[in-house]
Design a protein around this motif. Sequence first.
Motif, mmCIF file in Angstrom:
data_model
loop_
_atom_site.group_PDB
_atom_site.id
_atom_site.type_symbol
_atom_site.label_atom_id
_atom_site.label_comp_id
_atom_site.label_asym_id
_atom_site.label_seq_id
_atom_site.Cartn_x
_atom_site.Cartn_y
_atom_site.Cartn_z
ATOM 1 N N LEU A 16 0.825 -1.142 -0.020
ATOM 2 C CA LEU A 16 0.069 -0.084 0.103
ATOM 3 C C LEU A 16 0.885 1.231 -0.088
ATOM 4 C CD1 LEU A 16 -2.869 -0.907 2.423
ATOM 5 C CD2 LEU A 16 -2.970 -0.535 -0.007
ATOM 6 N N TRP A 17 1.978 1.261 0.850
ATOM 7 C CA TRP A 17 2.992 2.437 0.809
ATOM 8 C C TRP A 17 3.621 2.792 -0.648
ATOM 9 C CZ3 TRP A 17 8.356 2.642 0.189
ATOM 10 C CH2 TRP A 17 8.810 4.126 0.393
ATOM 11 N N LEU A 18 3.987 1.709 -1.459
ATOM 12 C CA LEU A 18 4.346 1.667 -2.620
ATOM 13 C C LEU A 18 3.353 2.299 -3.656
ATOM 14 C CD1 LEU A 18 6.669 -1.410 -3.076
ATOM 15 C CD2 LEU A 18 7.400 0.797 -3.116
ATOM 16 N N LEU A 19 1.999 1.876 -3.359
ATOM 17 C CA LEU A 19 0.879 2.116 -4.316
ATOM 18 C C LEU A 19 0.880 3.761 -4.160
ATOM 19 C CD1 LEU A 19 -1.777 -0.266 -4.002
ATOM 20 C CD2 LEU A 19 -0.234 0.019 -6.025
ATOM 21 N N PHE A 20 0.802 4.167 -3.050
ATOM 22 C CA PHE A 20 0.607 5.594 -2.734
ATOM 23 C C PHE A 20 1.859 6.372 -3.199
ATOM 24 C CE2 PHE A 20 -2.131 4.618 0.995
ATOM 25 C CZ PHE A 20 -3.292 4.904 0.356
ATOM 26 N N ARG A 21 3.133 5.790 -3.235
ATOM 27 C CA ARG A 21 4.309 6.463 -3.728
ATOM 28 C C ARG A 21 4.086 6.600 -5.161
ATOM 29 N NH1 ARG A 21 7.993 9.084 -5.171
ATOM 30 N NH2 ARG A 21 10.268 8.359 -4.869
ATOM 31 N N ALA A 22 3.555 5.451 -5.944
ATOM 32 C CA ALA A 22 3.591 5.495 -7.312
ATOM 33 C C ALA A 22 2.598 6.665 -7.676
ATOM 34 C CB ALA A 22 3.047 4.159 -7.873
ATOM 35 N N VAL A 23 1.518 6.699 -7.000
ATOM 36 C CA VAL A 23 0.557 7.807 -7.372
ATOM 37 C C VAL A 23 1.142 9.051 -7.180
ATOM 38 C CG1 VAL A 23 -1.499 8.953 -6.492
ATOM 39 C CG2 VAL A 23 -1.693 6.464 -6.932
ATOM 40 N N SER A 24 1.826 9.421 -6.097
ATOM 41 C CA SER A 24 2.450 10.738 -6.099
ATOM 42 C C SER A 24 3.555 10.852 -7.143
ATOM 43 C CB SER A 24 3.179 11.017 -4.568
ATOM 44 O OG SER A 24 4.274 9.785 -4.404
ATOM 45 N N ALA A 25 4.348 9.976 -7.595
ATOM 46 C CA ALA A 25 5.233 9.966 -8.359
ATOM 47 C C ALA A 25 4.646 10.320 -9.826
ATOM 48 C CB ALA A 25 6.436 8.631 -8.695
ATOM 49 N N PHE A 26 3.402 9.806 -10.051
ATOM 50 C CA PHE A 26 2.897 10.032 -11.251
ATOM 51 C C PHE A 26 2.145 11.341 -11.299
ATOM 52 C CE2 PHE A 26 1.832 5.265 -11.862
ATOM 53 C CZ PHE A 26 2.885 5.086 -12.846
ATOM 54 N N VAL A 27 1.891 11.795 -10.148
ATOM 55 C CA VAL A 27 1.418 13.220 -10.247
ATOM 56 C C VAL A 27 2.452 14.402 -10.512
ATOM 57 C CG1 VAL A 27 0.279 15.123 -8.590
ATOM 58 C CG2 VAL A 27 -0.815 12.722 -8.760
ATOM 59 N N TRP A 28 3.519 14.057 -9.508
ATOM 60 C CA TRP A 28 4.656 14.864 -9.790
ATOM 61 C C TRP A 28 5.196 14.900 -11.246
ATOM 62 C CZ3 TRP A 28 5.001 19.056 -7.146
ATOM 63 C CH2 TRP A 28 4.636 18.957 -5.824
ATOM 64 N N ALA A 29 5.543 13.772 -11.745
ATOM 65 C CA ALA A 29 5.945 13.651 -13.102
ATOM 66 C C ALA A 29 4.806 14.343 -14.114
ATOM 67 C CB ALA A 29 6.052 12.136 -13.845
ATOM 68 N N PHE A 30 3.457 13.949 -14.064
ATOM 69 C CA PHE A 30 2.637 14.906 -14.982
ATOM 70 C C PHE A 30 2.782 16.423 -14.625
ATOM 71 C CE2 PHE A 30 -1.682 16.744 -15.456
ATOM 72 C CZ PHE A 30 -1.607 16.405 -16.754
ATOM 73 N N LEU A 31 2.773 16.762 -13.608
ATOM 74 C CA LEU A 31 2.951 18.130 -13.257
ATOM 75 C C LEU A 31 4.345 18.552 -14.051
ATOM 76 C CD1 LEU A 31 1.473 18.711 -9.779
ATOM 77 C CD2 LEU A 31 0.526 19.272 -11.994
ATOM 78 N N ALA A 32 5.232 18.019 -13.819
ATOM 79 C CA ALA A 32 6.591 18.586 -14.401
ATOM 80 C C ALA A 32 6.588 18.667 -15.719
ATOM 81 C CB ALA A 32 7.807 17.705 -13.862
ATOM 82 N N SER A 33 5.883 17.505 -16.545
ATOM 83 C CA SER A 33 5.639 17.410 -18.068
ATOM 84 C C SER A 33 4.726 18.588 -18.466
ATOM 85 C CB SER A 33 5.378 15.944 -18.466
ATOM 86 O OG SER A 33 3.983 15.635 -18.012
#
Length: 93
Positions: A16-33
């Motif tokens: 579950l911690w890795l899933l939340f980490r993945a969601v935050s990584a996707f959000v930041w990568a989307f915002l950066a792109s």
Amino acid sequence: MTERSLFNVACKLLGLWLLFRAVSAFVWAFLASRYASYFLTEPPEVFGWFSGTVALVFGLFLCCRSAWLTQLLFRIDRPLDAEPDDASPRRLM
């Protein structure tokens, strides 16, 4: 609680911690792109998508297959929720 069931719960929590980490990584990568002039050319953006994907895969694996991993590591044949044959029934309260 036995060490097998504790390991099973720990695997699910780590997943579950890795899933939340993945969601935050996707959000930041989307915002950066989205707000960068270069799309997926800078290393931090590529790393954000890659780390999100890896965390998502491992998180889903740990959440869905934690019982299988517990059986593999502890070398048990029966399911985790099965009681031993000679055990008396346990009451919670």
